[in-house]
Design an enzyme around this catalytic site. Structure first.
Site, PDB file in Angstrom:
ATOM      1  N   ARG A 125       0.817  -1.230   0.000  1.00 42.56           N
ATOM      2  CA  ARG A 125       0.000   0.000   0.000  1.00 42.56           C
ATOM      3  C   ARG A 125       0.846   1.274   0.000  1.00 42.56           C
ATOM      4  O   ARG A 125       0.404   2.332   0.428  1.00 42.56           O
ATOM      5  CB  ARG A 125      -0.974   0.026   1.168  1.00 42.56           C
ATOM      6  N   GLU A 189      11.524  18.726 -24.699  1.00 41.83           N
ATOM      7  CA  GLU A 189      10.717  19.032 -23.501  1.00 41.83           C
ATOM      8  C   GLU A 189      11.258  20.270 -22.781  1.00 41.83           C
ATOM      9  O   GLU A 189      10.495  21.026 -22.183  1.00 41.83           O
ATOM     10  CB  GLU A 189      10.693  17.843 -22.526  1.00 41.83           C
ATOM     11  N   LYS A 231       8.179  23.414 -13.365  1.00 38.82           N
ATOM     12  CA  LYS A 231       7.292  22.266 -13.130  1.00 38.82           C
ATOM     13  C   LYS A 231       6.860  22.214 -11.670  1.00 38.82           C
ATOM     14  O   LYS A 231       5.691  21.944 -11.364  1.00 38.82           O
ATOM     15  CB  LYS A 231       7.960  20.954 -13.553  1.00 38.82           C
ATOM     16  N   GLU A 241      -3.883  17.647 -11.710  1.00 40.12           N
ATOM     17  CA  GLU A 241      -4.277  18.006 -13.081  1.00 40.12           C
ATOM     18  C   GLU A 241      -5.777  18.306 -13.213  1.00 40.12           C
ATOM     19  O   GLU A 241      -6.471  17.751 -14.060  1.00 40.12           O
ATOM     20  CB  GLU A 241      -3.850  16.913 -14.069  1.00 40.12           C
ATOM     21  N   ARG A 245      -2.029  22.183 -14.506  1.00 42.81           N
ATOM     22  CA  ARG A 245      -1.034  21.153 -14.857  1.00 42.81           C
ATOM     23  C   ARG A 245      -1.183  20.728 -16.311  1.00 42.81           C
ATOM     24  O   ARG A 245      -0.229  20.275 -16.941  1.00 42.81           O
ATOM     25  CB  ARG A 245      -1.168  19.940 -13.918  1.00 42.81           C
ATOM     26  N   HIS A 252       1.497  18.038 -26.727  1.00 39.31           N
ATOM     27  CA  HIS A 252       1.292  16.599 -26.499  1.00 39.31           C
ATOM     28  C   HIS A 252       0.067  16.051 -27.210  1.00 39.31           C
ATOM     29  O   HIS A 252       0.028  14.860 -27.536  1.00 39.31           O
ATOM     30  CB  HIS A 252       1.211  16.297 -25.007  1.00 39.31           C
ATOM     31  N   HIS A 270       9.455  10.320 -27.973  1.00 38.21           N
ATOM     32  CA  HIS A 270       8.410  11.178 -27.414  1.00 38.21           C
ATOM     33  C   HIS A 270       8.778  12.669 -27.567  1.00 38.21           C
ATOM     34  O   HIS A 270       7.963  13.483 -28.003  1.00 38.21           O
ATOM     35  CB  HIS A 270       8.198  10.813 -25.940  1.00 38.21           C
TER      36      HIS A 270
END
Ligand code: GLY
Length: 373
Positions: A125, A189, A231, A241, A245, A252, A270
């Site tokens: 967990r 990026e 960021k 988000e 965000r 993208h 990417h």
């Protein structure tokens, strides 16, 4: 601790952490680990990285008296993010006697970080997690912010949890062994951050980008630090988000569709898809009259100077049929139940915003004009 490393705070209250940036950060990992009072470590890494960078981390942890219970290799790239790979990793962590007070380290690129983070967020967990990204892309993006996930048959990153790391160790020296194509893709990026929220960063990159790519580590450190600061602020304002965000997705929505067209097999990186996506987002903004004519060309010039593709044709080596492009964009996982496609557009370089007001017709017209180029 007295080191030349830069420390970027991510101020998330009781889940606050720091991103440590600079050359040879991994060699000081043990001290940072002790500073946080973390327990025994289990290291998850990938083949090439294990040989080049894991030893510095392991030595530093052991020198600081930290027990390293296992160094586990997982596949590189997207294959790391399969169900099978996740299951194997969890079983291996349990076999290595992971306990609630242990910490899982991810040492490698973004895929290893996504997998190890998901395992750390779910095994027992949830246990502590440390990101040690060794690609430029992972240093400026995926290692910060707590997104973790694996892929499903229905698409990428569809099974995951938010699990913030306790620490991010962005060792700039690891970029020395990064292949040039990966470095350039990560640079895509980096540029994205300037385009979305920091015009000064974009101008700085226009000036210093070539030397940064050529190997200047002061410039690399500064670029990674600046991106992580942007960021970190975005994450603090909108960790899950619900709003801001989403600006990190500049380039993208077009980029993911282009990656789908390329086959998701790594032929298109990417960061390369994001570079083309950013150019398309600025072309779209220009068509709407949001940014002055010539802005998209300026953006494209900078990506081209960095050796990145700037059009679908260049990225794919063939045209991108507009009808396919439209279909691919409309299966974006970020579409909400109202079926409106989220697009990040810009009012200027450094001033991006999120909109859902783009109709299917407007997008189709744009793709007919731009996708085949
Ligand atoms: N990579 C986008 C985000 O962290 O939200």
């Amino acid at each position: 601790m007295n080191t030349p490393h830069r420390r970027v705070p991510v101020a998330l209250g009781d889940r606050a952490y720091e991103v440590v940036v600079g050359p040879e950060v991994l060699g000081a990992a043990g001290q940072y680990h002790r500073e946080l009072g973390l327990g025994p470590a289990l290291i998850v890494t990938e083949p090439e990285v294990a040989a080049h960078h894991a030893p510095a981390l392991v030595d530093s942890l052991r020198d600081a008296g930290v027990s390293v219970r296992a160094v586990l290799e997982v596949p590189s790239g997207e294959p790391a993010k399969s169900h099978a790979s996740f299951e194997q990793l969890v079983e291996r962590l349990l076999a290595a006697e992971i306990r609630r007070d242990c910490s899982v380290y991810a040492v490698g690129g973004g895929c290893v970080g996504d997998l190890a983070g998901f395992a750390a967020g779910t095994v027992l967990r949830g246990v502590s997690f440390v990101q040690a990204p060794t690609t430029l892309l992972a240093q400026v993006d995926s290692s910060v912010g707590g997104k973790t996930a694996i892929n499903t048959r229905a698409g990428k990153n569809l099974l995951g949890v938010f699990h913030q790391p306790r620490l991010v160790l962005a060792d700039i020296a690891t970029l020395r062994t990064l292949p040039l194509r990966e470095l350039r893709a990560g640079y895509g990026e980096v540029v994205k951050y300037g385009l979305l929220g920091d015009a000064d960063l974009f101008v700085w990159l226009e000036r210093h980008g070539p030397a940064l790519l050529a190997g200047d580590e002061e410039l690399r450190t500064e670029a990674v630090e600046r991106c992580c600061r942007i960021k970190a602020q975005v994450i603090v304002d909108d960790e899950r988000e619900q709003g801001g965000r989403a600006l990190l997705n500049l380039g993208h929505t077009f980029g993911h569709a282009l990656e789908a067209e390329a086959g998701m097999d790594g032929t298109l990186r990417h960061g390369e898809a994001v570079a083309v996506g950013c150019v398309l987002a600025f072309r779209f903004s220009e068509r709407r009259g949001l940014v002055p004519a010539g802005t998209a060309d300026r953006v494209a010039r900078h990506f081209a100077q960095a050796g990145l593709p700037t059009s679908p044709r260049e990225a794919l080596g063939r045209p991108w049929p507009a009808a396919t492009a439209l279909q691919q964009m409309q299966s974006d996982k970020k579409i909400r139940s109202d079926n409106r496609l989220p697009l990040v557009l810009a009012r200027a370089i450094g001033a991006a915003f999120l909109t859902r007001d783009c109709s299917r017709d407007e997008l189709a017209r744009f793709l007919c004009a731009e996708a085949a180029n």
